[in-house]
Write an enzyme that holds these catalytic residues in place. Sequence first.
Site, PDB file in Angstrom:
ATOM      1  N   CYS A 225       0.816  -1.221   0.000  1.00 43.59           N
ATOM      2  CA  CYS A 225       0.000   0.000   0.000  1.00 43.59           C
ATOM      3  C   CYS A 225       0.850   1.272   0.000  1.00 43.59           C
ATOM      4  O   CYS A 225       0.329   2.370  -0.195  1.00 43.59           O
ATOM      5  CB  CYS A 225      -0.954   0.011   1.186  1.00 43.59           C
TER       6      CYS A 225
ATOM      7  N   HIS B 107      -3.119   7.102   3.565  1.00 42.80           N
ATOM      8  CA  HIS B 107      -3.574   5.875   2.904  1.00 42.80           C
ATOM      9  C   HIS B 107      -4.990   5.554   3.394  1.00 42.80           C
ATOM     10  O   HIS B 107      -5.266   5.596   4.585  1.00 42.80           O
ATOM     11  CB  HIS B 107      -2.605   4.738   3.251  1.00 42.80           C
TER      12      HIS B 107
ATOM     13  N   ASN C 242     -10.164   0.197   0.506  1.00 40.63           N
ATOM     14  CA  ASN C 242      -8.701   0.232   0.455  1.00 40.63           C
ATOM     15  C   ASN C 242      -8.246  -0.263  -0.917  1.00 40.63           C
ATOM     16  O   ASN C 242      -8.421  -1.432  -1.229  1.00 40.63           O
ATOM     17  CB  ASN C 242      -8.145  -0.659   1.575  1.00 40.63           C
TER      18      ASN C 242
END
Length: 325
Positions: free
Chosen positions: A112, A246, A277
Amino acid sequence: MKAKIIGTGSYLPERVLTNQDLEKMVDTNDEWIVSRTGMKERRIAGPEEFTSDMGAAAARAALADAGISADEVDFIIVATITPDYLCPSSSCLIQTALGAKKAAAMDVQAACTGYIYALAIAKSFVETGLCKNVLLIASEKLSSVTDYKDRSTCILFGDGASACVVSSDAQKKGHLISSICLASDGEQSDLIVIPSGGCRTSAQHYLKMAGNEVFKHAVRRMESACRECLNLAGLKETDISWLIPHQANIRIIDAMAKRFEHLPPERVFKTVHKYGNTSASSVGIALDELLKQEQIQEGEKILLTAFGGGLTWGAALLTASGESA
Ligand code: COA
């Protein structure tokens, strides 16, 4: 020579997977998902839509935004943990899809945190003079590694892509990459794992995660990355106009934002409720949306931060600039 982002783009697949849809697939409910993650829906790529397709779409948008053509691109970097293949790289597939004939191409894998890692590489290539225009793409088809029988992970992830053009072009307005910091901790590599595709295992395809442990690391690591990045630039948290963390979980975002007590909550940009996500793509999608919806003034600062499997984490500080680079 200073590197700056001169254009951004993103791509989200059409299909929406809502919490109500997930209620029919696993033992979960909308209230649990919203209260624990902040997510209401996420996007899912079509069966014939892959990481390179979504990445190419985001890349076209970023090139158009930057006002440059594909044949002006010197380097294509794709951040992904869900490449089309182990080999060839998704960056090579995108290179040919765009017709970026003179561009070199490679993939990077930092989970990520991929966008921030790729931004550091792009900045270095531009500032050393090796490249004039680097096309950075983050693209993920996380639905391809998500176990839709595992309620603790399948609610979290979505598909999508983001892109930006990092350039030394003195004529273009953009956002200077003022400071950047990267970190990793391989000791914690078992917290987020996709076992298949490497040389150790071949048949364990689904992503597995120790969610509770990951949560604690995420908050701490993103905060420390932000502070280091500000220190490197000689700035304080009051100097930031926007924070883009994030988009892993609303509670992670809120817990982290709370640690920056001088930053008003409305200055923390969020897309987690609508896209979930999207791993490496997440901060890039949010950055593209922010730049398209807000008028950012000369000198304003945007702080990006991400965290992911590896473990990896990092932050990058952007400064709006209309000056010559
Ligand atoms: N619906 C309903 N109940 C669920 C559920 C779901 N989708 N998923 C898990 N549960 C249950 C668990 O089984 C557990 O039940 P038990 O107490 O009977 O065992 C209970 O809810 C609490 O589980 P827990 O894992 O402690 O919940 P949590 O508050 O930590 O939330 C996550 C779980 C995954 C949402 C949270 O830990 C998280 O977001 N972690 C970070 C993950 C992340 O962002 N990773 C990517 C970083 S790059």
